[in-house]
Design an enzyme around this catalytic site. Structure first.
Site, PDB file in Angstrom:
ATOM      1  N   ASP A   1       8.675   8.279  -6.072  1.00  0.00           N
ATOM      2  CA  ASP A   1       9.887   8.996  -5.650  1.00  0.00           C
ATOM      3  C   ASP A   1      10.125   8.965  -4.146  1.00  0.00           C
ATOM      4  O   ASP A   1      10.986   9.677  -3.633  1.00  0.00           O
ATOM      5  CB  ASP A   1       9.827  10.453  -6.125  1.00  0.00           C
TER       6      ASP A   1
ATOM      7  N   ASP B   1     -10.410  -9.629   3.023  1.00  0.00           N
ATOM      8  CA  ASP B   1     -10.890 -10.889   2.449  1.00  0.00           C
ATOM      9  C   ASP B   1     -11.063 -11.863   3.597  1.00  0.00           C
ATOM     10  O   ASP B   1     -10.089 -12.275   4.225  1.00  0.00           O
ATOM     11  CB  ASP B   1      -9.890 -11.416   1.420  1.00  0.00           C
TER      12      ASP B   1
ATOM     13  N   THR C   1      -9.375 -15.928   2.732  1.00  0.00           N
ATOM     14  CA  THR C   1      -7.933 -16.173   2.927  1.00  0.00           C
ATOM     15  C   THR C   1      -7.260 -14.823   3.206  1.00  0.00           C
ATOM     16  O   THR C   1      -6.589 -14.271   2.326  1.00  0.00           O
ATOM     17  CB  THR C   1      -7.313 -16.842   1.677  1.00  0.00           C
TER      18      THR C   1
ATOM     19  N   ARG D   1       0.834  -1.207   0.000  1.00  0.00           N
ATOM     20  CA  ARG D   1       0.000   0.000   0.000  1.00  0.00           C
ATOM     21  C   ARG D   1       0.872   1.262   0.000  1.00  0.00           C
ATOM     22  O   ARG D   1       0.523   2.266  -0.638  1.00  0.00           O
ATOM     23  CB  ARG D   1      -0.919  -0.018   1.225  1.00  0.00           C
TER      24      ARG D   1
ATOM     25  N   HIS E   1       0.528   4.334  -2.699  1.00  0.00           N
ATOM     26  CA  HIS E   1       0.282   5.714  -2.292  1.00  0.00           C
ATOM     27  C   HIS E   1       1.471   6.617  -2.593  1.00  0.00           C
ATOM     28  O   HIS E   1       1.311   7.840  -2.680  1.00  0.00           O
ATOM     29  CB  HIS E   1      -0.086   5.756  -0.808  1.00  0.00           C
TER      30      HIS E   1
ATOM     31  N   GLY F   1       4.659  10.682  -8.536  1.00  0.00           N
ATOM     32  CA  GLY F   1       5.371   9.560  -9.123  1.00  0.00           C
ATOM     33  C   GLY F   1       6.086   8.759  -8.042  1.00  0.00           C
ATOM     34  O   GLY F   1       6.039   9.082  -6.855  1.00  0.00           O
TER      35      GLY F   1
ATOM     36  N   PRO G   1      -6.911   7.709  -4.581  1.00  0.00           N
ATOM     37  CA  PRO G   1      -8.146   6.920  -4.657  1.00  0.00           C
ATOM     38  C   PRO G   1      -8.720   6.665  -3.272  1.00  0.00           C
ATOM     39  O   PRO G   1      -7.990   6.366  -2.328  1.00  0.00           O
ATOM     40  CB  PRO G   1      -7.679   5.621  -5.325  1.00  0.00           C
TER      41      PRO G   1
ATOM     42  N   ASP H   1      -4.201 -14.127  -3.306  1.00  0.00           N
ATOM     43  CA  ASP H   1      -4.816 -15.028  -4.286  1.00  0.00           C
ATOM     44  C   ASP H   1      -5.941 -14.281  -4.986  1.00  0.00           C
ATOM     45  O   ASP H   1      -6.061 -13.058  -4.865  1.00  0.00           O
ATOM     46  CB  ASP H   1      -5.313 -16.312  -3.607  1.00  0.00           C
TER      47      ASP H   1
ATOM     48  N   HIS I   1      -6.250  -5.796  -2.609  1.00  0.00           N
ATOM     49  CA  HIS I   1      -7.135  -5.879  -1.446  1.00  0.00           C
ATOM     50  C   HIS I   1      -7.501  -7.320  -1.119  1.00  0.00           C
ATOM     51  O   HIS I   1      -8.400  -7.564  -0.312  1.00  0.00           O
ATOM     52  CB  HIS I   1      -8.416  -5.066  -1.699  1.00  0.00           C
TER      53      HIS I   1
ATOM     54  N   ASN J   1      -3.999   8.658   4.391  1.00  0.00           N
ATOM     55  CA  ASN J   1      -2.819   8.064   5.024  1.00  0.00           C
ATOM     56  C   ASN J   1      -2.811   8.135   6.552  1.00  0.00           C
ATOM     57  O   ASN J   1      -2.283   7.231   7.210  1.00  0.00           O
ATOM     58  CB  ASN J   1      -1.549   8.751   4.511  1.00  0.00           C
TER      59      ASN J   1
ATOM     60  N   GLU K   1       3.106  14.028   3.560  1.00  0.00           N
ATOM     61  CA  GLU K   1       1.915  13.415   2.954  1.00  0.00           C
ATOM     62  C   GLU K   1       1.265  12.407   3.901  1.00  0.00           C
ATOM     63  O   GLU K   1       0.147  11.932   3.636  1.00  0.00           O
ATOM     64  CB  GLU K   1       2.301  12.718   1.650  1.00  0.00           C
TER      65      GLU K   1
END
Length: 325
Positions: free
Chosen positions: A91, A237, A240, A79, A83, A89, A180, A245, A210, A112, A106
């Site tokens: 960096d 999930d 599992t 993640r 982010h 970009g 997002p 997967d 996810h 975050n 950030e």
């Protein structure tokens, strides 16, 4: 490079091929040494082969050890890479701590704060790499390597990580505020991904991350149960939760995705002609998902990297180098 290409058109074919081969060999030689080799240089999986050949093994060892005490860490590390790349970009700007007036972090934006985690593991990786090969491996490349290794350790695909990024010396809070969101409708998600030349297949594939990790109940479709604190953690999930997967896509088919921004890839009216066919493909074929996920990760990792003489190689991932260091 462009001038060389233009002039070579007037050479005999044999000389053209020889010239192209020479240019290619020079480019590969520069990449293999793991040092600045010209602005706009392409990333290469061989970038640290000579300068820090143990880089991958060092990163893997630290993550493996961290995972033993914190099973969530692989999902947290991938993640961070997402982010980071979606702001400025790839960096390493996400890793910078607050250091006003020069740096506004950030880490404190809504996407975050109290959510992005794993920074201490990145610190441990950086310390181990500085011991093995001081001043060579960037923090941006640490995130790219950590993402691939985290997926592989959790049962997912492997891919050849392209390396050679340098670290940024600025942050972009305005852009970080537009990451997002778990509440984004499909058209907004598609626009945010298209802004980085990521198409609908990339969107569906990358959202597949996810398939492991946890989320605070306040961000789920069902929200928190009565009396539950907003930061109560739930598995993304339930089938599992610690394995990478394709079960995540089965959850979407059953309408049981934890995040609204995941379920819209199937439920939104526009999904039928865009994202839904990809969801069905990945739900029925894990190999297809793995292949596309790896390709999309490489594509995302190529978002506006700093190379050559741009940026720097930070001594600490949390702060930019001081002048004279």
């Amino acid at each position: 490079m462009a001038a060389a290409a233009a002039s070579s058109r007037f050479l005999p074919l044999g000389l053209q091929l020889a010239a192209c081969s020479a240019v290619l060999l020079l480019a590969l030689a520069g990449a293999a040494h793991g040092y600045p080799h010209g602005a706009g240089s392409a990333l290469s999986s061989a970038f640290y082969d000579a300068s820090c050949p143990s880089a991958h093994d060092v990163v893997r060892r630290v993550i493996r050890d961290a995972r033993a005490s914190d099973p969530r860490i692989p999902a947290s590390l991938i993640r961070l890479h997402f982010h980071d790349c979606f702001v400025n970009g790839c960096d390493g700007s996400l890793l910078l701590d607050e250091d006003l007036p020069a740096i506004q972090t950030e880490k404190d934006v809504p996407a975050n704060i109290n959510s992005a985690r794993g920074f201490e593991v990145v610190d441990d990786i950086k310390s181990a790499l500085e011991e093995a090969c001081p001043g060579i491996v960037s923090c941006a490349d640490i995130l790219a390597l950590a993402a691939e290794i985290s997926v592989e350790l959790s049962g997912g695909p492997r891919w050849s990580v392209l390396l050679g990024r340098r670290d940024g010396t600025t942050t972009n809070v305005e852009s970080a505020n537009n990451l997002p969101s778990p509440f984004d409708p499909l058209n907004v998600l598609q626009e945010k991904f298209r802004n980085f030349n990521l198409d609908d297949t990339d969107l569906v594939a990358l959202q597949g991350a996810h398939t492991f990790g946890k989320v605070q109940c306040q961000f789920t479709q069902q929200n928190c149960a009565a009396g539950q604190p907003d930061d109560t953690l739930e598995n993304l999930d339930e089938v599992t939760p610690k394995v990478f997967d394709n079960k995540y896509y089965g959850n979407l088919l059953h309408g049981s995705a934890k995040l609204a921004s995941d379920q819209v890839m199937l439920s939104d009216p526009a999904a039928e002609a865009t994202t839904a066919p990809v969801v069905h493909r990945f739900a029925s074929n894990q190999k297809d998902f793995f292949k596309n996920f790896a390709e999309s990760m490489v594509k995302m990792g190529n978002i506006a990297p700093l190379t050559g003489n741009d940026g720097e190689i930070r001594k600490s991932c949390r702060r930019i180098n001081r002048k004279g260091n």
